[in-house]
Design a protein around this motif. Structure first.
Motif, PDB file in Angstrom:
ATOM      1  N   GLY A 262       0.816  -1.207   0.000  1.00  0.00           N
ATOM      2  CA  GLY A 262       0.000   0.000   0.000  1.00  0.00           C
ATOM      3  C   GLY A 262       0.851   1.259   0.000  1.00  0.00           C
ATOM      4  N   ALA A 263       0.240   2.362  -0.408  1.00  0.00           N
ATOM      5  CA  ALA A 263       0.942   3.651  -0.434  1.00  0.00           C
ATOM      6  C   ALA A 263      -0.036   4.767  -0.111  1.00  0.00           C
ATOM      7  N   ILE A 264       0.415   5.723   0.675  1.00  0.00           N
ATOM      8  CA  ILE A 264      -0.423   6.846   1.062  1.00  0.00           C
ATOM      9  C   ILE A 264      -0.499   7.851  -0.086  1.00  0.00           C
ATOM     10  N   GLY A 265      -1.610   8.593  -0.122  1.00  0.00           N
ATOM     11  CA  GLY A 265      -1.776   9.612  -1.162  1.00  0.00           C
ATOM     12  C   GLY A 265      -3.213   9.680  -1.643  1.00  0.00           C
ATOM     13  N   SER A 266      -3.577  10.802  -2.232  1.00  0.00           N
ATOM     14  CA  SER A 266      -4.939  10.991  -2.731  1.00  0.00           C
ATOM     15  C   SER A 266      -5.195  10.118  -3.960  1.00  0.00           C
ATOM     16  N   ARG A 267      -6.446  10.055  -4.373  1.00  0.00           N
ATOM     17  CA  ARG A 267      -6.782   9.284  -5.567  1.00  0.00           C
ATOM     18  C   ARG A 267      -6.082   9.851  -6.802  1.00  0.00           C
ATOM     19  N   VAL A 268      -5.972  11.164  -6.854  1.00  0.00           N
ATOM     20  CA  VAL A 268      -5.275  11.790  -7.982  1.00  0.00           C
ATOM     21  C   VAL A 268      -3.810  11.373  -7.993  1.00  0.00           C
ATOM     22  N   ASN A 269      -3.178  11.439  -6.827  1.00  0.00           N
ATOM     23  CA  ASN A 269      -1.764  11.052  -6.754  1.00  0.00           C
ATOM     24  C   ASN A 269      -1.573   9.556  -6.992  1.00  0.00           C
ATOM     25  N   GLN A 270      -2.558   8.762  -6.587  1.00  0.00           N
ATOM     26  CA  GLN A 270      -2.462   7.326  -6.843  1.00  0.00           C
ATOM     27  C   GLN A 270      -2.518   7.033  -8.337  1.00  0.00           C
ATOM     28  N   ALA A 271      -3.351   7.767  -9.046  1.00  0.00           N
ATOM     29  CA  ALA A 271      -3.430   7.582 -10.496  1.00  0.00           C
ATOM     30  C   ALA A 271      -2.112   7.953 -11.163  1.00  0.00           C
ATOM     31  N   LYS A 272      -1.503   9.042 -10.714  1.00  0.00           N
ATOM     32  CA  LYS A 272      -0.202   9.450 -11.259  1.00  0.00           C
ATOM     33  C   LYS A 272       0.863   8.408 -10.932  1.00  0.00           C
ATOM     34  N   ARG A 273       0.805   7.889  -9.709  1.00  0.00           N
ATOM     35  CA  ARG A 273       1.777   6.869  -9.309  1.00  0.00           C
ATOM     36  C   ARG A 273       1.630   5.623 -10.173  1.00  0.00           C
ATOM     37  N   ARG A 274       0.420   5.200 -10.389  1.00  0.00           N
ATOM     38  CA  ARG A 274       0.174   4.005 -11.192  1.00  0.00           C
ATOM     39  C   ARG A 274       0.730   4.188 -12.605  1.00  0.00           C
ATOM     40  N   ALA A 275       0.538   5.374 -13.160  1.00  0.00           N
ATOM     41  CA  ALA A 275       1.054   5.653 -14.508  1.00  0.00           C
ATOM     42  C   ALA A 275       2.579   5.614 -14.523  1.00  0.00           C
ATOM     43  N   ARG A 276       3.213   6.184 -13.491  1.00  0.00           N
ATOM     44  CA  ARG A 276       4.677   6.171 -13.421  1.00  0.00           C
ATOM     45  C   ARG A 276       5.203   4.742 -13.315  1.00  0.00           C
ATOM     46  N   LEU A 277       4.588   3.961 -12.453  1.00  0.00           N
ATOM     47  CA  LEU A 277       5.056   2.586 -12.252  1.00  0.00           C
ATOM     48  C   LEU A 277       4.913   1.755 -13.523  1.00  0.00           C
ATOM     49  N   ALA A 278       3.827   1.984 -14.255  1.00  0.00           N
ATOM     50  CA  ALA A 278       3.618   1.242 -15.497  1.00  0.00           C
ATOM     51  C   ALA A 278       4.618   1.668 -16.567  1.00  0.00           C
ATOM     52  N   GLU A 279       4.913   2.959 -16.609  1.00  0.00           N
ATOM     53  CA  GLU A 279       5.767   3.485 -17.674  1.00  0.00           C
ATOM     54  C   GLU A 279       7.245   3.219 -17.431  1.00  0.00           C
ATOM     55  N   HIS A 280       7.695   3.423 -16.195  1.00  0.00           N
ATOM     56  CA  HIS A 280       9.132   3.391 -15.927  1.00  0.00           C
ATOM     57  C   HIS A 280       9.632   2.083 -15.322  1.00  0.00           C
TER      58      HIS A 280
END
Length: 325
Positions: free
Chosen positions: A254-272
């Motif tokens: 798990g990771a702390i952060g808003s839904r917006v930040n979670q979406a950005k995180r998911r995109a980063r993890l998928a891309e990089h």
């Protein structure tokens, strides 16, 4: 060993330091329904004071009566059985037909209880081997699963945290989460390479690791009894941990952060970091159960509630806890 039995050990050591005589009881076998699981402890002091529980209270009452009457002046470990028939089951507070065996041992300087408590307070896993012929206890480092095995010559039991929690970040929320997790039978490790956070870390019973999160997760070697939680709000640290954690067998990531930040995180993890959709779907975020938590201790409660639900396969609602923190 759960936190209840750790408290029994702590009380037992305190009584011994006062010079009191103590008998320790361990549930070694059960048949049918039983109020407490195998391995549970009860300690009885020489005046009848008691710590822990192995039944609804009636077995404890019997032990108290026996020790007050001088019937428990044991020299060596002794096996006793409670609740063989329906009448006895009722008398001793067991469900009808339930039966349990209790190994009673006199606690002496050879029982190694003080050393066992020291190791458990340090978060270690320990194998305890009791020689039934002498009452002497030997302690060994242990890394395996829970075991309680009684033979004609010895009782072998494993003690210490059965679950592991790795927290990324040593901030205020982590202090609450770490302290509560210790009470829920987790071995707690905290990773934070940042000097300004690490230098003030002082939660007793935890271990602080100063390496980079991706290296620490690899060295942690997560298994199905492991949870990894990222709490720094810093993508440079949280993402490094998550890229390794999501590929692991850890039962919770798990990771702390808003839904917006979670979406950005998911995109980063998928891309990089080349994580698959299935791996990304394992990420809990926003973290914790939705209980309306706002303060750090409330958010810690919500996170541990979600970990507990995952451990037991319970269906919990999604989280909004601390989503804007």
């Amino acid at each position: 060993m759960d936190n209840v039995d750790l408290n029994v050990l702590r009380q037992l050591v305190h009584w011994r330091a006062e010079g009191r005589r103590v008998v320790l009881g361990t549930i070694v076998r059960t048949w049918g329904s039983a109020p407490r699981p195998v391995g549970s402890w009860v300690a009885v002091r020489d005046d009848g004071a008691i710590a822990g529980s192995v039944s609804g209270g009636c077995i404890e009452d019997d032990l108290i009566a026996r020790i007050r009457a001088g019937a428990l002046t044991l020299k060596l470990p002794e096996l006793v059985r409670y609740g063989v028939g329906a009448e006895e089951a009722t008398r001793f507070g067991l469900p009808c037909g339930g039966t349990l065996e209790l190994l009673l041992e006199p606690v002496t300087e050879h029982s190694a209880c003080e050393e066992l408590l020291r190791r458990l307070d340090a978060g270690q896993r320990v194998r305890r081997e009791l020689d039934l012929a002498t009452g002497v206890v030997s302690l060994f480092d242990e890394h395996g699963a829970d075991v309680l095995r009684l033979s004609d010559t010895q009782l072998i039991s494993n003690h210490g945290p059965r679950w592991r929690l790795l927290i990324i970040g040593a901030g205020q929320l982590t202090q609450y989460l770490a302290g509560m997790a210790l009470a829920l039978d987790y071995q707690v490790l905290v990773c934070d390479p940042r000097e300004e956070y690490a230098e003030d870390w002082a939660v007793s019973g935890t271990r602080l690791l100063r390496g980079m999160p991706d290296d620490v997760v690899q060295e942690f070697r997560p298994d199905a009894h492991s949870a990894i939680v990222a709490l720094t709000h810093d993508p440079k640290l949280d993402d490094l941990a998550l890229m390794e954690a999501l590929k692991s067998p850890a039962f919770y990531v798990g990771a702390i952060g808003s839904r917006v930040n979670q979406a950005k995180r998911r995109a980063r993890l998928a891309e990089h970091f080349d994580l698959s959709e299935a791996e990304l779907d394992r990420l809990h975020g926003p973290i914790g159960l939705a209980i309306g938590a706002r303060t750090p201790p409330e958010i810690a409660v919500s996170i541990l509630a979600q970990l507990t639900a995952e451990r037991y396969g319970a269906q919990g609602s999604g989280a909004e806890a601390g989503c804007e923190v």
